[in-house]
Design a protein around this motif. Sequence first.
Motif, PDB file in Angstrom:
ATOM      1  N   GLN A  65       0.835  -1.205   0.000  1.00 39.98           N
ATOM      2  CA  GLN A  65       0.000   0.000   0.000  1.00 39.98           C
ATOM      3  C   GLN A  65       0.874   1.261   0.000  1.00 39.98           C
ATOM      4  OE1 GLN A  65      -2.076  -1.225   3.632  1.00 39.98           O
ATOM      5  NE2 GLN A  65      -4.024  -1.165   2.504  1.00 39.98           N
ATOM      6  N   PHE A  66       1.945   1.202   0.781  1.00 44.36           N
ATOM      7  CA  PHE A  66       2.889   2.307   0.871  1.00 44.36           C
ATOM      8  C   PHE A  66       3.523   2.568  -0.496  1.00 44.36           C
ATOM      9  CE2 PHE A  66       7.382   3.491   2.412  1.00 44.36           C
ATOM     10  CZ  PHE A  66       7.071   4.842   2.522  1.00 44.36           C
ATOM     11  N   LEU A  67       3.944   1.495  -1.161  1.00 45.40           N
ATOM     12  CA  LEU A  67       4.566   1.617  -2.479  1.00 45.40           C
ATOM     13  C   LEU A  67       3.610   2.275  -3.468  1.00 45.40           C
ATOM     14  CD1 LEU A  67       6.836   0.961  -4.525  1.00 45.40           C
ATOM     15  CD2 LEU A  67       5.796  -1.308  -4.800  1.00 45.40           C
ATOM     16  N   LYS A  68       2.355   1.862  -3.454  1.00 44.59           N
ATOM     17  CA  LYS A  68       1.371   2.438  -4.384  1.00 44.59           C
ATOM     18  C   LYS A  68       1.165   3.926  -4.118  1.00 44.59           C
ATOM     19  CE  LYS A  68      -1.036  -1.958  -5.109  1.00 44.59           C
ATOM     20  NZ  LYS A  68      -2.246  -2.762  -4.809  1.00 44.59           N
ATOM     21  N   LYS A  69       1.162   4.305  -2.843  1.00 43.78           N
ATOM     22  CA  LYS A  69       1.028   5.725  -2.486  1.00 43.78           C
ATOM     23  C   LYS A  69       2.228   6.512  -3.007  1.00 43.78           C
ATOM     24  CE  LYS A  69      -2.656   6.169   0.346  1.00 43.78           C
ATOM     25  NZ  LYS A  69      -3.698   7.218   0.214  1.00 43.78           N
ATOM     26  N   LEU A  70       3.435   5.965  -2.801  1.00 45.56           N
ATOM     27  CA  LEU A  70       4.649   6.638  -3.257  1.00 45.56           C
ATOM     28  C   LEU A  70       4.663   6.784  -4.772  1.00 45.56           C
ATOM     29  CD1 LEU A  70       7.375   4.945  -1.010  1.00 45.56           C
ATOM     30  CD2 LEU A  70       6.487   7.276  -0.789  1.00 45.56           C
ATOM     31  N   MET A  71       4.271   5.715  -5.475  1.00 44.19           N
ATOM     32  CA  MET A  71       4.256   5.775  -6.934  1.00 44.19           C
ATOM     33  C   MET A  71       3.212   6.771  -7.436  1.00 44.19           C
ATOM     34  SD  MET A  71       6.677   3.803  -8.065  1.00 44.19           S
ATOM     35  CE  MET A  71       7.545   4.530  -6.665  1.00 44.19           C
ATOM     36  N   GLY A  72       2.121   6.922  -6.688  1.00 43.25           N
ATOM     37  CA  GLY A  72       1.112   7.912  -7.046  1.00 43.25           C
ATOM     38  C   GLY A  72       1.626   9.330  -6.888  1.00 43.25           C
ATOM     39  N   ASN A  73       2.495   9.538  -5.897  1.00 41.31           N
ATOM     40  CA  ASN A  73       3.073  10.874  -5.669  1.00 41.31           C
ATOM     41  C   ASN A  73       4.213  11.176  -6.619  1.00 41.31           C
ATOM     42  OD1 ASN A  73       1.338  11.343  -3.544  1.00 41.31           O
ATOM     43  ND2 ASN A  73       2.784  10.639  -1.981  1.00 41.31           N
ATOM     44  N   ASP A  74       5.032  10.152  -6.907  1.00 39.37           N
ATOM     45  CA  ASP A  74       6.217  10.345  -7.751  1.00 39.37           C
ATOM     46  C   ASP A  74       6.622   8.987  -8.306  1.00 39.37           C
ATOM     47  OD1 ASP A  74       8.670  10.803  -8.906  1.00 39.37           O
ATOM     48  OD2 ASP A  74       9.454  12.021  -7.271  1.00 39.37           O
ATOM     49  N   SER A  75       6.212   8.723  -9.535  1.00 36.27           N
ATOM     50  CA  SER A  75       6.437   7.387 -10.121  1.00 36.27           C
ATOM     51  C   SER A  75       7.912   7.102 -10.393  1.00 36.27           C
ATOM     52  CB  SER A  75       5.641   7.251 -11.425  1.00 36.27           C
ATOM     53  OG  SER A  75       6.073   8.224 -12.369  1.00 36.27           O
ATOM     54  N   ALA A  76       8.762   8.132 -10.339  1.00 38.17           N
ATOM     55  CA  ALA A  76      10.192   7.932 -10.598  1.00 38.17           C
ATOM     56  C   ALA A  76      11.001   7.785  -9.318  1.00 38.17           C
ATOM     57  CB  ALA A  76      10.736   9.090 -11.426  1.00 38.17           C
ATOM     58  N   LEU A  77      10.344   7.746  -8.161  1.00 41.26           N
ATOM     59  CA  LEU A  77      11.063   7.584  -6.897  1.00 41.26           C
ATOM     60  C   LEU A  77      11.527   6.136  -6.753  1.00 41.26           C
ATOM     61  CD1 LEU A  77      11.917   8.640  -4.073  1.00 41.26           C
ATOM     62  CD2 LEU A  77       9.645   7.984  -3.263  1.00 41.26           C
ATOM     63  N   PRO A  78      12.825   5.863  -6.622  1.00 44.26           N
ATOM     64  CA  PRO A  78      13.295   4.481  -6.454  1.00 44.26           C
ATOM     65  C   PRO A  78      12.933   3.947  -5.059  1.00 44.26           C
ATOM     66  CG  PRO A  78      15.049   5.893  -7.314  1.00 44.26           C
ATOM     67  CD  PRO A  78      13.963   6.796  -6.813  1.00 44.26           C
ATOM     68  N   VAL A  79      12.221   2.855  -5.030  1.00 39.76           N
ATOM     69  CA  VAL A  79      11.827   2.219  -3.767  1.00 39.76           C
ATOM     70  C   VAL A  79      12.346   0.789  -3.780  1.00 39.76           C
ATOM     71  CG1 VAL A  79       9.933   1.582  -2.239  1.00 39.76           C
ATOM     72  CG2 VAL A  79       9.745   3.641  -3.663  1.00 39.76           C
ATOM     73  N   ILE A  80      13.164   0.450  -2.792  1.00 38.99           N
ATOM     74  CA  ILE A  80      13.688  -0.912  -2.648  1.00 38.99           C
ATOM     75  C   ILE A  80      12.886  -1.596  -1.560  1.00 38.99           C
ATOM     76  CG2 ILE A  80      15.713  -2.291  -2.043  1.00 38.99           C
ATOM     77  CD1 ILE A  80      17.429   0.101  -3.050  1.00 38.99           C
ATOM     78  N   MET A  81      12.243  -2.709  -1.900  1.00 40.42           N
ATOM     79  CA  MET A  81      11.379  -3.416  -0.955  1.00 40.42           C
ATOM     80  C   MET A  81      12.137  -4.579  -0.308  1.00 40.42           C
ATOM     81  SD  MET A  81       8.704  -1.557  -1.376  1.00 40.42           S
ATOM     82  CE  MET A  81       7.567  -2.454  -0.303  1.00 40.42           C
ATOM     83  N   ILE A  82      11.929  -4.745   1.000  1.00 38.36           N
ATOM     84  CA  ILE A  82      12.511  -5.871   1.737  1.00 38.36           C
ATOM     85  C   ILE A  82      11.419  -6.914   1.936  1.00 38.36           C
ATOM     86  CG2 ILE A  82      13.593  -6.603   3.892  1.00 38.36           C
ATOM     87  CD1 ILE A  82      14.680  -3.753   4.190  1.00 38.36           C
ATOM     88  N   THR A  83      11.646  -8.092   1.399  1.00 43.34           N
ATOM     89  CA  THR A  83      10.642  -9.155   1.485  1.00 43.34           C
ATOM     90  C   THR A  83      11.152 -10.308   2.342  1.00 43.34           C
ATOM     91  OG1 THR A  83      11.450 -10.381  -0.440  1.00 43.34           O
ATOM     92  CG2 THR A  83       9.906  -8.580  -0.855  1.00 43.34           C
ATOM     93  N   GLY A  84      10.216 -11.090   2.855  1.00 45.72           N
ATOM     94  CA  GLY A  84      10.573 -12.270   3.622  1.00 45.72           C
ATOM     95  C   GLY A  84      11.054 -13.387   2.713  1.00 45.72           C
ATOM     96  N   HIS A  85      11.710 -14.370   3.298  1.00 41.44           N
ATOM     97  CA  HIS A  85      12.206 -15.505   2.536  1.00 41.44           C
ATOM     98  C   HIS A  85      11.042 -16.235   1.866  1.00 41.44           C
ATOM     99  CE1 HIS A  85      14.687 -18.826   1.315  1.00 41.44           C
ATOM    100  NE2 HIS A  85      13.909 -19.686   1.958  1.00 41.44           N
ATOM    101  N   GLY A  86      11.148 -16.422   0.553  1.00 42.62           N
ATOM    102  CA  GLY A  86      10.129 -17.165  -0.168  1.00 42.62           C
ATOM    103  C   GLY A  86       8.979 -16.311  -0.668  1.00 42.62           C
ATOM    104  N   ASP A  87       9.010 -14.997  -0.434  1.00 46.61           N
ATOM    105  CA  ASP A  87       7.916 -14.121  -0.879  1.00 46.61           C
ATOM    106  C   ASP A  87       8.144 -13.635  -2.308  1.00 46.61           C
ATOM    107  OD1 ASP A  87       6.290 -14.240   1.306  1.00 46.61           O
ATOM    108  OD2 ASP A  87       7.211 -12.527   2.316  1.00 46.61           O
ATOM    109  N   VAL A  88       8.502 -14.534  -3.186  1.00 42.66           N
ATOM    110  CA  VAL A  88       8.792 -14.155  -4.563  1.00 42.66           C
ATOM    111  C   VAL A  88       7.578 -13.555  -5.270  1.00 42.66           C
ATOM    112  CG1 VAL A  88       9.549 -14.973  -6.835  1.00 42.66           C
ATOM    113  CG2 VAL A  88      10.670 -15.810  -4.762  1.00 42.66           C
TER     114      VAL A  88
END
Length: 444
Positions: A65-88
């Motif tokens: 949800q956070f990522l979608k909000k950020l992309m709505g504000n600025d689609s060129a903002l680089p966001v690196i997401m940290i995922t759990g093991h196996g959350d491909v």
Amino acid sequence: MAQAMKIAIVDDEQDMRQSISQWLALSGYDTETFASAEDALKQLGPDYPGIVISDIKMPGMDGMQFLKKLMGNDSALPVIMITGHGDVPMAVEAMRVGAFDFLEKPFSPDRMSELAKRATVARRLTLDNRALRRELSDGTQIMNKLIGASPDMVRLREDILDLGQADGHVLIDGETGTGKTLVAHALHAVGSRAGKKFVLVSCAALEDEALSKRLFGPMLPEDSQLPAIEEARGGTLVLEDIEALSDTSQARLLSVINQQGTPAETRIIAISNLQEAGKTCEDALRPDLFYRLAALRLTMPPLRQRGEDILTLFTRLSEQFAEEYGCDAPKVSAQEAAQLLQAPWPGNVRQLINVAERAVLQSRRGSGTIASLLMSDHEEMQPVMTTEGKPLKEYVEAFERMLIDNTMRRHKGSIASVMDELCLPRRTLNEKMAKYGLQRADYL
């Protein structure tokens, strides 16, 4: 110098936030941490000067949800997401939404630093491009780039303001390196089309067939661009090296102009860079096209005719390069000031920019002189050139003005400091500042 990139770290786990922050801080980044996406959104605007690293699983607003909000504000903002093991699947979805990349727990700090470096480089490029676009669409900013107090430059700025408000096509000519493309941007930025498209095409950069296609079409289905005539509709189309147009393209351009009527739907600014001795743009274009394009005309003054502007420009440029390279700007002697004023400057402002940068670089090394740079550009030049061109008094006054201006700028308008450095009594300094049109308020 360029502002350091920030990294916003968003994670509800304090230990994770701190460890990421510490590692990136050791790598030279300016970090800030947030315990929730809601807190981060209050601080991360569309032009945030950095990147975001966020956990994907958080209470309240989660990472997606956070990522979608950020992309709505600025689609060129680089966001690196940290995922759990196996959350491909979740990582793939994040990339689809617009994430720059993802880190799968447990991740190595080196991998995180590598991603952060790539992301910050991409972000700086985005922000620099945005700043340039804003600058080139801001009439005030771009007019401030047209530095100089010489009569030629005062008249040029006045002409730009007048012609910018007019609606006819414009021809800009003059020697190479005088700033013709900058003036084209200025004409667009100060006029009624400022918010519309600005399209620039170099007629000399393409073969005739490719140029004709770029200007008039037809475009192939796989082409992402419209023909320039269509792309610039309602705005400004700038044609650099207009004299390179073939007879056929000249005829098609004239036809387009004639079909537009008055006022023109698309304003055309033609730039001529003819260098052949005795030949002008009028000689290179068919007469009916030339007179349509030259309805309004600006001729750029060569640098060698701009007098003290040369010293003013050199000072500003060397200060900018000194800041960029993290060193002091070179000090100009009276002899070097005279040489700068007397140099022929065939490359005009573009050449002066190169000389200023090289002067800063060799000053940083502690070797070389401005005179040696001028000599390397023009072998026929003599070491000192104060015997022709202008009376000695004018060279002395130009140097004196530059010296006071530089000292006032360095001391940020502190009269006492300037008096001390130049060994001048207050009254004498005041008189000289008044004589040269220098005002203390401009340096504060």
